[in-house]
Design an enzyme around this catalytic site. Structure first.
Site, mmCIF file in Angstrom:
data_model
loop_
_atom_site.group_PDB
_atom_site.id
_atom_site.type_symbol
_atom_site.label_atom_id
_atom_site.label_comp_id
_atom_site.label_asym_id
_atom_site.label_seq_id
_atom_site.Cartn_x
_atom_site.Cartn_y
_atom_site.Cartn_z
ATOM 1 N N THR A 64 -69.599 49.786 70.816
ATOM 2 C CA THR A 64 -70.088 48.647 70.049
ATOM 3 C C THR A 64 -69.382 47.384 70.523
ATOM 4 O O THR A 64 -68.642 47.404 71.507
ATOM 5 C CB THR A 64 -69.913 48.896 68.533
ATOM 6 O OG1 THR A 64 -70.568 47.862 67.809
ATOM 7 C CG2 THR A 64 -68.455 48.967 68.130
ATOM 8 N N LYS A 68 -69.938 46.485 75.341
ATOM 9 C CA LYS A 68 -71.136 47.113 75.912
ATOM 10 C C LYS A 68 -71.359 46.787 77.391
ATOM 11 O O LYS A 68 -72.008 47.560 78.100
ATOM 12 C CB LYS A 68 -72.376 46.723 75.096
ATOM 13 C CG LYS A 68 -72.408 47.346 73.707
ATOM 14 C CD LYS A 68 -73.702 47.044 72.975
ATOM 15 C CE LYS A 68 -73.693 47.665 71.586
ATOM 16 N NZ LYS A 68 -75.008 47.515 70.904
ATOM 17 N N GLY A 251 -81.681 46.620 59.451
ATOM 18 C CA GLY A 251 -80.900 47.047 60.597
ATOM 19 C C GLY A 251 -80.617 48.533 60.679
ATOM 20 O O GLY A 251 -80.268 49.036 61.754
#
Length: 286
Positions: A64, A68, A251
């Protein structure tokens, strides 16, 4: 006795919902396995991956913010989709100790949209906010579905460069994010047979981040409004969109979808999603 494990890495990491998601699935399946969270700073990334590479019990990790793209130089192999996106959110330790990078964000994002995208449309357009790692995956995924993208960022030149890099042949557009914050009196044409999508692919509106300024007059009638922020789950954008009669997607759709793809790679079994993720959503929303 040791047992296989996977984990999520990031900086910060305390807010991650991934341990709850994977832990729930591990429990439902009765697997002798574990999923953890590990705080890894940018400075500690190389040492972390070097150590895990030598651990035969480590199946891999989810990646995360803000790692990335930073993890890529430490990997032995990139899946073609991850290479195209230029971002990795899942690392797998292969049986020979090599590390492979994947991106499951693109598939996770598209998952709730697939029934609609399976239909025929006269025209498909998405207004996407953000130019970070998540936006890279979302732009790539939408472009592959023949969606014309209007990408909004605080730096329109960066947005333009991202579009040209990820889909150089596409007829996409880049705009200044401030444009969407001001009302418009634009008269949308007939949207019958069209697919319209509004996506917040940025951290704007997340707890502790600046608010997202988006005036809903920029959303064509019949649009789907999709916000990838998970904390809070109902963002200001989603609340206003729902009250205005738009269909909304939160989300958790992308988060659970991308986790499901990663889970199969980590543990070799499909996660149990027989209830449409209702119980899992209940746990994550608690």
């Amino acid at each position: 006795m040791s047992r296989p494990y996977a984990e999520v890495i990031g900086d910060p990491i305390a807010q991650s919902k991934s341990p709850a998601i994977h832990g729930y699935w591990i429990g439902r399946l009765g697997l002798d396995a574990e999923y953890r969270a590990c705080h890894v700073t940018g400075a500690g990334l190389a040492d972390y991956l070097a150590a895990r590479r030598e651990d035969p019990d480590w199946r891999g990790c989810n990646v995360t913010m803000p790692h990335k793209q930073a993890v890529i130089p430490y990997l032995d192999r990139l899946d073609p989709l991850a290479r195209k996106i230029g971002a990795v959110n899942t690392i797998i330790r292969e049986s020979d100790g090599t590390l492979s990078g994947y991106n499951t964000d693109a598939g996770g994002f598209l998952e709730p949209l697939r029934p609609l995208l399976a239909q025929s449309h006269l025209f498909r357009m998405a207004r996407v906010i953000g130019t970070g790692g998540a936006a890279r995956a979302i732009v790539t995924a939408l472009a592959a579905e023949n969606v014309v993208i209007v990408l909004a960022g605080r730096n329109p030149d960066k947005a333009r460069g991202l579009l040209e890099e990820l889909d150089p042949g596409g007829e996409h557009h880049s705009v200044d994010l401030a444009l969407f914050g001001e009302p418009t009196d634009f008269s949308f044409d007939d949207r019958e047979g069209c697919f319209d999508l509004i996506v917040n692919a940025s951290a704007l509106g997340m707890a502790g981040q600046p608010p997202l300024s988006f005036d809903l007059s920029h959303a064509p009638p019949g649009s789907i409004v999709y916000d990838i922020v998970t904390h809070p789950l109902e963002t200001d954008l989603l609340r206003r969109a729902r009250e205005a009669g738009f269909r909304t997607l939160d989300g958790l759709n992308m988060l659970i979808g991308q986790a499901a793809e990663a889970f199969i790679r980590f543990f070799g079994e499909a996660p149990p999603r027989d209830d449409g993720d209702a119980r899992l959503r209940g746990i994550l929303g608690a």
